[in-house]
Design an enzyme around this catalytic site. Sequence first.
Site, short mmCIF file in Angstrom:
data_model
loop_
_atom_site.label_atom_id
_atom_site.label_comp_id
_atom_site.label_asym_id
_atom_site.label_seq_id
_atom_site.Cartn_x
_atom_site.Cartn_y
_atom_site.Cartn_z
N CYS A 1 0.87 -1.18 0.00
CA CYS A 1 0.00 0.00 0.00
C CYS A 1 0.90 1.23 0.00
O CYS A 1 2.07 1.14 -0.40
CB CYS A 1 -0.98 -0.02 1.17
SG CYS A 1 -0.22 0.05 2.81
N ASN B 1 2.25 1.49 4.43
CA ASN B 1 2.53 0.24 5.14
C ASN B 1 2.21 0.34 6.64
O ASN B 1 2.83 -0.32 7.46
CB ASN B 1 3.99 -0.20 4.93
CG ASN B 1 4.29 -1.63 5.37
OD1 ASN B 1 5.41 -1.95 5.76
ND2 ASN B 1 3.33 -2.52 5.31
N CYS C 1 -1.48 0.88 7.39
CA CYS C 1 -2.93 0.62 7.51
C CYS C 1 -3.34 -0.64 6.75
O CYS C 1 -3.56 -1.69 7.35
CB CYS C 1 -3.74 1.82 7.00
SG CYS C 1 -3.39 3.35 7.88
N ARG C 2 -3.44 -0.53 5.40
CA ARG C 2 -4.03 -1.64 4.64
C ARG C 2 -3.11 -2.84 4.50
O ARG C 2 -3.53 -3.98 4.73
CB ARG C 2 -4.44 -1.13 3.24
CG ARG C 2 -5.59 -0.15 3.30
CD ARG C 2 -5.70 0.60 2.00
NE ARG C 2 -4.57 1.51 1.81
CZ ARG C 2 -4.34 2.22 0.71
NH1 ARG C 2 -5.17 2.11 -0.31
NH2 ARG C 2 -3.32 3.04 0.63
N SER C 3 -1.86 -2.63 4.07
CA SER C 3 -1.02 -3.81 3.80
C SER C 3 -0.67 -4.60 5.07
O SER C 3 -0.58 -5.83 4.99
CB SER C 3 0.21 -3.47 2.97
OG SER C 3 1.05 -2.53 3.61
N ASP D 1 -8.07 3.88 0.94
CA ASP D 1 -7.15 4.31 2.00
C ASP D 1 -7.97 4.82 3.19
O ASP D 1 -8.69 5.81 3.06
CB ASP D 1 -6.28 5.44 1.41
CG ASP D 1 -5.27 5.97 2.39
OD1 ASP D 1 -5.30 5.53 3.55
OD2 ASP D 1 -4.48 6.82 1.98
P1 4NP Z 1 -1.79 2.87 4.04
O1 4NP Z 1 -2.45 4.20 4.59
O2 4NP Z 1 -1.24 3.19 2.67
O3 4NP Z 1 -2.96 1.93 3.97
O4 4NP Z 1 -0.75 2.45 5.04
C1 4NP Z 1 -1.79 5.44 4.66
C2 4NP Z 1 -0.92 5.71 5.68
C3 4NP Z 1 -0.33 6.95 5.78
C4 4NP Z 1 -0.63 7.92 4.85
C5 4NP Z 1 -1.49 7.65 3.82
C6 4NP Z 1 -2.08 6.40 3.72
N1 4NP Z 1 -0.03 9.20 4.97
O5 4NP Z 1 -0.35 10.06 4.13
O6 4NP Z 1 0.78 9.44 5.88
#
Ligand code: 4NP
Length: 149
Positions: free
Chosen positions: A7, A10, A12-14, A117
């Site tokens: 993702c 790294n 939240c989703r992954s 996201d």
């Molecule tokens: P992820 O979510 O890609 O599912 O881990 C996010 C985590 C952090 C951010 C965006 C999405 N950020 O902008 O910091």
Amino acid sequence: MRILCVCLGNICRSPMAEGAIRARAEAAGLSVNVDSAGTRALHAGEPPDPRGLSVARSRGYDNSAQRARQLSQQDFDDFDVAFAMDRTNLDELRRRLPEDANIRIELFHPDDLDIPDPYYGGRPEYEHALALIEAAADALIRDLVATEA
Ligand code: 4NP
């Protein structure tokens, strides 16, 4: 089978995808190596987001030992398949794919759905993301079990 979940951050989703696949693979007696990475280094070294940890815990997985890392070029050699959580992650994987790599790169959800996201949302967005992730992980394990049979 070496699986990389990808993702953006790294956190939240992954990490949720990694936990969901690992739990199902263990339950099915499959030998899979699962890891996750982010296309960006924004949160490298950090544990998963507490909101994701809480939602994952409520579904029976403990992802608290995971630490975020950025996708590396070595990953394209080290894994058989990389599952992108959304189309932006998929485009980024394709952009970085070395010409001689053998890795398969796919959108994680089998119905071609993006896993949105949840970072700027709340618990409902994390629950929604995890529900999609669990459906994708179920489909993946069904495929792997069918391939082994
Ligand atoms: P992820 O979510 O890609 O599912 O881990 C996010 C985590 C952090 C951010 C965006 C999405 N950020 O902008 O910091």
